[in-house]
Design a protein around this motif. Structure first.
Motif, PDB file in Angstrom:
ATOM      1  N   LEU A 198      61.155  -1.874 -68.522  1.00  0.00           N
ATOM      2  CA  LEU A 198      61.778  -3.157 -68.856  1.00  0.00           C
ATOM      3  C   LEU A 198      61.657  -4.117 -67.679  1.00  0.00           C
ATOM      4  O   LEU A 198      61.358  -5.299 -67.874  1.00  0.00           O
ATOM      5  N   ALA A 199      61.865  -3.632 -66.465  1.00  0.00           N
ATOM      6  CA  ALA A 199      61.727  -4.497 -65.286  1.00  0.00           C
ATOM      7  C   ALA A 199      60.303  -5.028 -65.182  1.00  0.00           C
ATOM      8  O   ALA A 199      60.092  -6.215 -64.897  1.00  0.00           O
ATOM      9  N   ARG A 200      59.319  -4.167 -65.444  1.00  0.00           N
ATOM     10  CA  ARG A 200      57.923  -4.626 -65.399  1.00  0.00           C
ATOM     11  C   ARG A 200      57.665  -5.667 -66.486  1.00  0.00           C
ATOM     12  O   ARG A 200      56.987  -6.671 -66.254  1.00  0.00           O
ATOM     13  N   ALA A 201      58.226  -5.430 -67.660  1.00  0.00           N
ATOM     14  CA  ALA A 201      58.038  -6.372 -68.780  1.00  0.00           C
ATOM     15  C   ALA A 201      58.662  -7.732 -68.469  1.00  0.00           C
ATOM     16  O   ALA A 201      58.060  -8.779 -68.733  1.00  0.00           O
ATOM     17  N   MET A 202      59.855  -7.708 -67.897  1.00  0.00           N
ATOM     18  CA  MET A 202      60.524  -8.977 -67.583  1.00  0.00           C
ATOM     19  C   MET A 202      59.738  -9.767 -66.544  1.00  0.00           C
ATOM     20  O   MET A 202      59.689 -10.995 -66.592  1.00  0.00           O
TER      21      MET A 202
END
Length: 197
Positions: A188-192
């Motif tokens: 999720l952090a990478r996606a954000m």
């Protein structure tokens, strides 16, 4: 090649999250969409028939609608276990939740936010917000994720609603803890970080 037609801070953001969870090789193609505040516009280069997002192009195949894209990608890239395979005992529950999300949860939540949540015809056609909330709570009381122990594509759909607006999901610590588990995922952090393009 996987190409996601993406508008930042929209329903396609959760598909970036899914692609990151799957470890997929993909490209983002930024597109514009009409926004609720009146900004934005349809992009003629967007292949989605309604000029919305998400739209996923996989070679010659076009897949639209979040639940369909989740199913397509988790079947295409099964190694990370984000979607139970055909023959798995959890497959039926997975398909049920994907369909319930698209066919009931989204319409009920949208009706409530539009001020139509108490409309009897809508409640008879779909169900009440209270019934949706209870079904989500019942699932989360059993396992840390919607299908139990395993984080799946269904969690991306449901958690993304709470990330967008916490009030879309039932109140209380059961859901707060669930969202915290989902929000802590490195994918999720990478996606954000990629969301803005």
């Amino acid at each position: 090649m996987l190409t996601l037609f993406h508008a930042p801070k929209s329903r396609s953001s959760r598909i970036i999250w899914l692609l990151e969870e799957l470890g997929a090789t993909y490209q983002l193609r930024l597109t514009t969409i009409p926004r609720m505040d009146g900004t934005g516009a349809s992009d003629p280069g967007n292949p989605h028939p309604d000029k919305k997002v998400p739209a996923l192009q996989h070679d010659d195949a076009l897949i639209t609608e979040s639940a369909a894209i989740v199913l397509y990608l988790t079947d295409l890239l099964p190694a990370n276990g984000l979607g139970p395979r055909v023959g798995d005992a959890q497959r039926g529950a997975y398909l049920t939740w994907l369909s319930y999300y698209a066919g009931v949860i989204e319409p009920v939540v949208t009706a409530r936010f539009a001020g139509l949540g108490d409309h009897e015809a809508l409640k008879r056609t779909f169900t009440s917000q209270a019934a949706v909330d209870q079904r989500i709570l019942d699932a989360l009381k059993v396992g840390p994720f919607i299908l139990g122990e395993q984080f799946t594509g269904v969690d991306i759909l449901i958690a993304s609603m709470g990330q967008w607006a916490r009030a879309m999901l039932p109140s209380g610590s059961v859901v707060d803890d669930y969202l915290a588990r989902c929000n802590a995922r490195p994918a999720l952090a990478r996606a954000m970080a990629k969301d803005a393009g």
